[in-house]
Design an enzyme around this catalytic site. Structure first.
Site, mmCIF file in Angstrom:
data_model
loop_
_atom_site.group_PDB
_atom_site.id
_atom_site.type_symbol
_atom_site.label_atom_id
_atom_site.label_comp_id
_atom_site.label_asym_id
_atom_site.label_seq_id
_atom_site.Cartn_x
_atom_site.Cartn_y
_atom_site.Cartn_z
ATOM 1 N N SER A 171 5.965 -2.027 -2.083
ATOM 2 C CA SER A 171 5.929 -3.011 -3.188
ATOM 3 C C SER A 171 4.932 -2.568 -4.267
ATOM 4 C CB SER A 171 5.642 -4.431 -2.678
ATOM 5 O OG SER A 171 4.721 -4.494 -1.631
ATOM 6 N N GLY A 201 0.845 -1.197 0.000
ATOM 7 C CA GLY A 201 0.000 0.000 0.000
ATOM 8 C C GLY A 201 0.875 1.239 0.000
ATOM 9 N N LEU A 202 0.223 2.360 -0.160
ATOM 10 C CA LEU A 202 0.936 3.638 -0.222
ATOM 11 C C LEU A 202 1.656 3.943 1.088
ATOM 12 C CD1 LEU A 202 -1.886 5.813 -1.855
ATOM 13 C CD2 LEU A 202 0.255 5.085 -2.968
ATOM 14 N N SER A 203 2.633 4.812 1.020
ATOM 15 C CA SER A 203 3.276 5.315 2.234
ATOM 16 C C SER A 203 2.207 5.997 3.092
ATOM 17 C CB SER A 203 4.364 6.324 1.834
ATOM 18 O OG SER A 203 4.964 6.862 2.982
ATOM 19 N N GLY A 204 2.174 5.671 4.371
ATOM 20 C CA GLY A 204 1.184 6.263 5.264
ATOM 21 C C GLY A 204 -0.156 5.544 5.269
ATOM 22 N N SER A 205 -0.285 4.471 4.489
ATOM 23 C CA SER A 205 -1.577 3.762 4.455
ATOM 24 C C SER A 205 -1.804 2.988 5.758
ATOM 25 C CB SER A 205 -1.648 2.818 3.246
ATOM 26 O OG SER A 205 -0.607 1.867 3.285
ATOM 27 N N GLY A 206 -0.716 2.606 6.430
ATOM 28 C CA GLY A 206 -0.853 1.884 7.700
ATOM 29 C C GLY A 206 -0.200 0.510 7.702
ATOM 30 N N LYS A 207 0.628 0.220 6.716
ATOM 31 C CA LYS A 207 1.268 -1.107 6.632
ATOM 32 C C LYS A 207 2.031 -1.444 7.915
ATOM 33 C CE LYS A 207 3.806 0.012 3.074
ATOM 34 N NZ LYS A 207 3.442 1.442 2.943
ATOM 35 N N SER A 208 2.935 -0.552 8.327
ATOM 36 C CA SER A 208 3.781 -0.840 9.503
ATOM 37 C C SER A 208 2.935 -0.933 10.763
ATOM 38 C CB SER A 208 4.808 0.271 9.722
ATOM 39 O OG SER A 208 5.665 0.349 8.651
HETATM 40 N N1 LIG Z 1 10.746 8.067 -3.167
HETATM 41 C C1 LIG Z 1 10.144 7.360 -2.188
HETATM 42 N N2 LIG Z 1 9.000 6.687 -2.458
HETATM 43 C C2 LIG Z 1 8.397 5.985 -1.482
HETATM 44 N N3 LIG Z 1 8.865 5.886 -0.204
HETATM 45 C C3 LIG Z 1 9.997 6.535 0.112
HETATM 46 C C4 LIG Z 1 10.681 7.306 -0.863
HETATM 47 N N4 LIG Z 1 11.776 7.852 -0.263
HETATM 48 C C5 LIG Z 1 11.784 7.432 0.997
HETATM 49 N N5 LIG Z 1 10.722 6.653 1.255
HETATM 50 C C6 LIG Z 1 10.522 5.956 2.542
HETATM 51 O O1 LIG Z 1 10.871 4.599 2.292
HETATM 52 C C7 LIG Z 1 9.793 3.728 2.594
HETATM 53 C C8 LIG Z 1 9.435 2.827 1.402
HETATM 54 O O2 LIG Z 1 10.364 1.810 1.272
HETATM 55 P P1 LIG Z 1 9.933 0.425 0.646
HETATM 56 O O3 LIG Z 1 11.141 -0.437 0.732
HETATM 57 O O4 LIG Z 1 8.702 -0.045 1.291
HETATM 58 O O5 LIG Z 1 9.624 0.846 -0.869
HETATM 59 S S1 LIG Z 1 9.437 -0.087 -2.148
HETATM 60 O O6 LIG Z 1 8.622 -1.235 -1.750
HETATM 61 O O7 LIG Z 1 10.755 -0.503 -2.615
HETATM 62 O O8 LIG Z 1 8.761 0.779 -3.145
HETATM 63 C C9 LIG Z 1 8.588 4.580 2.896
HETATM 64 O O9 LIG Z 1 8.085 3.997 4.079
HETATM 65 P P2 LIG Z 1 6.536 3.829 4.376
HETATM 66 O O10 LIG Z 1 6.062 5.227 4.618
HETATM 67 O O11 LIG Z 1 6.535 2.999 5.630
HETATM 68 O O12 LIG Z 1 5.849 3.152 3.242
HETATM 69 C C10 LIG Z 1 9.128 5.977 3.096
HETATM 70 O O13 LIG Z 1 9.262 6.238 4.468
HETATM 71 N N1 LIG Z 2 -6.915 2.468 10.756
HETATM 72 C C1 LIG Z 2 -5.618 2.751 10.701
HETATM 73 N N2 LIG Z 2 -4.747 1.786 10.338
HETATM 74 C C2 LIG Z 2 -3.418 2.062 10.266
HETATM 75 N N3 LIG Z 2 -2.855 3.261 10.561
HETATM 76 C C3 LIG Z 2 -3.694 4.261 10.935
HETATM 77 C C4 LIG Z 2 -5.087 4.048 11.001
HETATM 78 N N4 LIG Z 2 -5.665 5.189 11.400
HETATM 79 C C5 LIG Z 2 -4.676 6.090 11.550
HETATM 80 N N5 LIG Z 2 -3.470 5.542 11.287
HETATM 81 C C6 LIG Z 2 -2.172 6.245 11.365
HETATM 82 O O1 LIG Z 2 -1.631 6.347 10.039
HETATM 83 C C7 LIG Z 2 -0.219 6.281 10.087
HETATM 84 C C8 LIG Z 2 0.237 5.110 9.202
HETATM 85 O O2 LIG Z 2 1.643 5.079 9.184
HETATM 86 P P1 LIG Z 2 2.464 3.762 8.898
HETATM 87 O O3 LIG Z 2 1.918 2.613 9.673
HETATM 88 O O4 LIG Z 2 3.917 4.113 9.080
HETATM 89 O O5 LIG Z 2 2.125 3.520 7.355
HETATM 90 P P2 LIG Z 2 3.013 2.837 6.232
HETATM 91 O O6 LIG Z 2 3.866 1.788 6.884
HETATM 92 O O7 LIG Z 2 2.032 2.290 5.262
HETATM 93 O O8 LIG Z 2 3.839 3.969 5.662
HETATM 94 C C9 LIG Z 2 0.189 6.090 11.532
HETATM 95 O O9 LIG Z 2 0.518 7.341 12.071
HETATM 96 C C10 LIG Z 2 -1.094 5.528 12.166
HETATM 97 O O10 LIG Z 2 -1.184 5.847 13.530
#
Ligand SMILES: Nc1ncnc2c1ncn2[C@@H]1O[C@H](COP(=O)(O)OS(=O)(=O)O)[C@@H](OP(=O)(O)O)[C@H]1O
Ligand SMILES: Nc1ncnc2c1ncn2[C@@H]1O[C@H](COP(=O)(O)OP(=O)(O)O)[C@@H](O)[C@H]1O
Length: 199
Positions: free
Chosen positions: A108, A34-41
């Site tokens: 991914s 899923g997108l960055s910030g979607s909640g994967k971690s």
């Molecule tokens: N250009 C760019 N695009 C997307 N994300 C970026 C980028 N630069 C740094 N980050 C940070 O790196 C995390 C994504 O790494 P991933 O290994 O999950 O990416 S990928 O699967 O290879 O696309 C991603 O973490 P998440 O926010 O947890 O998804 C970001 O924190």
């Molecule tokens: N229902 C939910 N599920 C997952 N995260 C949520 C939800 N509601 C709010 N959040 C917030 O959204 C953010 C997701 O960040 P993170 O887990 O790092 O996402 P990702 O790993 O996809 O980048 C966190 O700050 C989390 O507290």
């Protein structure tokens, strides 16, 4: 790049099946995408906590952490993302072989990369978990302020802004993280594992 011509495969004497019997539960990979910030971690860690609490062998492979170590040589070009996912897929396979329920939290973004990982596993072991959250909500959350940076032009090739995300076509599980609480998401995933007799 492939160079396996002078290398012999050693068959292990203790098998995945032996380990599963000893553990009393199955092993699989919950592949969050899923997108960055979607909640994967957040959700992957919450699932792992609950599995741990239930005495199940678990481990989280997280994007940011792996990029500090094993994959520190990789950036965010399409090619590097593909290699990132290929390596994580191989690592996840080792964890499944070890009898662990492994959760992975990587964007991914490419369907073909995820499908190649899926092909590494036996039937049912690979569980694709699509954390489906609208870009606007991810951008509103922006926990690491990366979207703001990307909008200012300070990050090139940021997923969802100027680099693609290909949504899964047939994920085993879809989590609408803009509508569900983390607790509800964990329940949905645990229910799936129970129904499949994985745990
Ligand atoms: N250009 C760019 N695009 C997307 N994300 C970026 C980028 N630069 C740094 N980050 C940070 O790196 C995390 C994504 O790494 P991933 O290994 O999950 O990416 S990928 O699967 O290879 O696309 C991603 O973490 P998440 O926010 O947890 O998804 C970001 O924190
Ligand atoms: N229902 C939910 N599920 C997952 N995260 C949520 C939800 N509601 C709010 N959040 C917030 O959204 C953010 C997701 O960040 P993170 O887990 O790092 O996402 P990702 O790993 O996809 O980048 C966190 O700050 C989390 O507290």
């Amino acid at each position: 790049m492939t160079n396996t011509s002078n290398i012999t495969w050693h068959t292990a004497t203790v098998t995945k099946s032996n380990r599963r019997i000893k553990n009393g539960h199955g092993s699989s990979v919950l592949w969050f995408t899923g997108l960055s910030g979607s909640g994967k971690s957040t959700i992957a860690n919450a699932v792992s906590n609950e599995l741990h609490r239930q005495g199940i062998n678990e481990y989280v492979l997280d994007g940011d952490n792996i990029r500090h170590g094993l994959n520190r040589d990789l950036g965010f070009s399409d090619q590097d993302r593909t290699e990132n996912i290929r390596r994580i897929g191989e690592v996840a396979k080792l964890f499944v072989d070890s009898g662990t329920v492994v959760t992975t939290a990587f964007i991914s973004p490419f369907r073909s990369d995820r499908d190649q990982v899926r092909d590494l596993f036996e039937g049912g072991e690979f569980i694709e978990v699509f954390v489906d959250c609208p870009l606007e909500e991810c951008e509103r959350r922006d926990p690491k302020q990366l979207y703001a940076k990307a909008r200012r032009g300070e990050i090139k090739e940021f997923t969802g802004i100027n680099s693609p995300y290909e949504t899964p076509e047939r994920p085993e599980i879809t989590i609408h993280s803009d509508l569900l609480t983390v607790k509800d998401a964990v329940e949905q995933i645990l229910k799936y594992l129970q129904e499949k007799n994985m745990i």
